[in-house]
Design a protein around this motif. Structure first.
Motif, short mmCIF file in Angstrom:
data_model
loop_
_atom_site.label_atom_id
_atom_site.label_comp_id
_atom_site.label_asym_id
_atom_site.label_seq_id
_atom_site.Cartn_x
_atom_site.Cartn_y
_atom_site.Cartn_z
N GLY B 35 0.82 -1.21 0.00
CA GLY B 35 0.00 0.00 0.00
C GLY B 35 0.83 1.24 0.00
O GLY B 35 1.91 1.28 -0.60
N ARG B 36 0.32 2.27 0.66
CA ARG B 36 0.98 3.56 0.71
C ARG B 36 0.85 4.14 2.10
O ARG B 36 -0.17 3.96 2.76
CB ARG B 36 0.30 4.54 -0.25
CG ARG B 36 0.85 4.46 -1.64
CD ARG B 36 0.12 5.39 -2.56
NE ARG B 36 -1.21 4.87 -2.87
CZ ARG B 36 -1.86 5.14 -3.99
NH1 ARG B 36 -1.33 5.94 -4.89
NH2 ARG B 36 -3.05 4.64 -4.21
N SER B 38 1.07 7.84 4.01
CA SER B 38 1.18 9.29 3.88
C SER B 38 1.43 9.91 5.25
O SER B 38 0.77 9.55 6.23
CB SER B 38 -0.09 9.89 3.29
OG SER B 38 -0.26 9.47 1.95
N VAL B 96 3.92 13.86 2.56
CA VAL B 96 4.76 13.03 1.69
C VAL B 96 4.13 11.64 1.68
O VAL B 96 3.59 11.19 2.69
CB VAL B 96 6.24 13.00 2.17
CG1 VAL B 96 6.39 12.37 3.53
CG2 VAL B 96 7.13 12.29 1.15
N THR B 97 4.15 11.00 0.51
CA THR B 97 3.52 9.68 0.37
C THR B 97 4.59 8.66 -0.03
O THR B 97 5.29 8.85 -1.03
CB THR B 97 2.39 9.73 -0.68
OG1 THR B 97 1.38 10.62 -0.20
CG2 THR B 97 1.78 8.35 -0.91
N ILE B 98 4.72 7.62 0.77
CA ILE B 98 5.81 6.64 0.63
C ILE B 98 5.19 5.26 0.35
O ILE B 98 4.26 4.85 1.05
CB ILE B 98 6.63 6.59 1.94
CG1 ILE B 98 7.18 7.99 2.26
CG2 ILE B 98 7.74 5.56 1.87
CD1 ILE B 98 7.53 8.21 3.73
N PRO B 99 5.72 4.54 -0.64
CA PRO B 99 5.17 3.20 -0.92
C PRO B 99 5.48 2.21 0.21
O PRO B 99 6.53 2.31 0.86
CB PRO B 99 5.87 2.78 -2.21
CG PRO B 99 7.05 3.68 -2.37
CD PRO B 99 6.75 4.94 -1.62
N VAL B 100 4.55 1.27 0.43
CA VAL B 100 4.72 0.22 1.44
C VAL B 100 4.65 -1.13 0.73
O VAL B 100 3.71 -1.38 -0.01
CB VAL B 100 3.61 0.31 2.52
CG1 VAL B 100 3.63 -0.90 3.44
CG2 VAL B 100 3.73 1.61 3.31
N MET B 106 9.18 1.59 1.55
CA MET B 106 10.26 1.41 0.59
C MET B 106 11.19 2.63 0.59
O MET B 106 11.45 3.23 -0.45
CB MET B 106 9.66 1.18 -0.80
CG MET B 106 8.79 -0.07 -0.88
SD MET B 106 7.96 -0.24 -2.51
CE MET B 106 9.31 -0.87 -3.52
N LEU B 107 11.68 2.99 1.76
CA LEU B 107 12.62 4.11 1.86
C LEU B 107 13.95 3.72 1.25
O LEU B 107 14.38 2.56 1.33
CB LEU B 107 12.85 4.47 3.33
CG LEU B 107 11.70 5.12 4.09
CD1 LEU B 107 12.05 5.23 5.58
CD2 LEU B 107 11.38 6.50 3.53
#
Lengths: 132, 132, 132
Positions: B35-36, B38, B96-100, B106-107
């Motif tokens: 997912g994502r 935020s 900021v929106t980061i993929p999971v 996924m940093l």
């Protein structure tokens, strides 16, 4: 997922145009209770930001300081003469994602959502996407 | 969709406060695998960014250069005296929106997530929203 | 939710690298009809923005003006010598979220999606996440 396209008529060359209530309406209309709301600007000389909704001098200071940092005329190559607007839009950004809970955006007390006009006045659009 | 509100006590007038592990905990707690995530800041003199988590001099350079570009005192109209904080927050941004994937953000290897305090020290909040 | 990792070889120290068609391919591949597409950059000296896809002088003006505001050499502490790249990346941002409708991104007519290289040339990644 619902997408709502807002139409905004800006009134000056540069201005921060408060679209908070229009975005709130789109969130309400989506029926989403727990989710996220993304505001997206489909232009290149206009951006979106969040900032104070109380004292209007904050908007004035933001616009004035951005004009100082990125001057309207600064030996740019782009012939249309609006390079500063392109640059300021990228600095503010083209999307913001706000959490939605109990059917409402979780905005802070002093937060408003602003379409950032840098090359107006014009007709502008903002796309509000609300989903789980 | 789960929303987790983090509470952060900042320790200086301006600082980049690493909230990476608190955000990671919220992602883990959500149980979301793909997912994502935020991160949203519900303030107007405080933002969020990503940057290097290794050499602390990077944080120092970011803060110092932002203060040079947007001076704390620059003939602003806003009477509260914190216009620079409002402007720098808009420059860094509020979300900021980061993929999971596989239950984790996924940093990049060198990335940390920073709450950007520009008018502290204060108690601040960050809202972490994780969903499919 | 699908995540697609793009690999981009940048060709200069600073450049705006158009990744619009690669992102569009990832959206198509996801099969999502109505949703959102987030582009995320897992680096700290490289960001992402949207801007004009027509006149290449706009890209030139953006890069030149950013270099004027955040000089490559400005008494930074960070020993690697790329502090300006870290700062400019935070100014552009590390994520952007674009609405998807009828299987396509709702980009404006003149919009392209740009990976912002500030410390190249290098191999870079961008993660495209598409979901409802």
């Amino acid at each position: 997922m619902t997408h709502t396209t807002l139409t905004i008529r800006t009134g000056a060359h540069t201005e921060l145009n408060d679209i908070s209530s229009e975005v709130a309406n789109a969130v309400r209309g989506s029926g989403v209770q727990e989710g996220r709301c993304s505001v997206y600007i489909p232009h290149t000389t206009c951006g979106v930001t969040i900032n104070e909704n109380a004292d209007p001098s904050v908007k004035k200071d933001i616009l004035k300081e951005l004009n100082k940092v990125i001057p309207l005329d600064d030996g740019y190559s782009h012939m249309e003469g609006n390079s500063a607007a392109h640059i300021k839009s990228s600095l503010m950004g083209f999307s913001v994602t706000i959490p939605v809970s109990q059917g409402r955006m979780m905005l802070g007390t002093w937060q408003g959502i602003y379409l950032c006009e840098f090359d107006g006045p014009r007709n502008r659009k903002a796309i509000v996407s609300v989903g789980d």
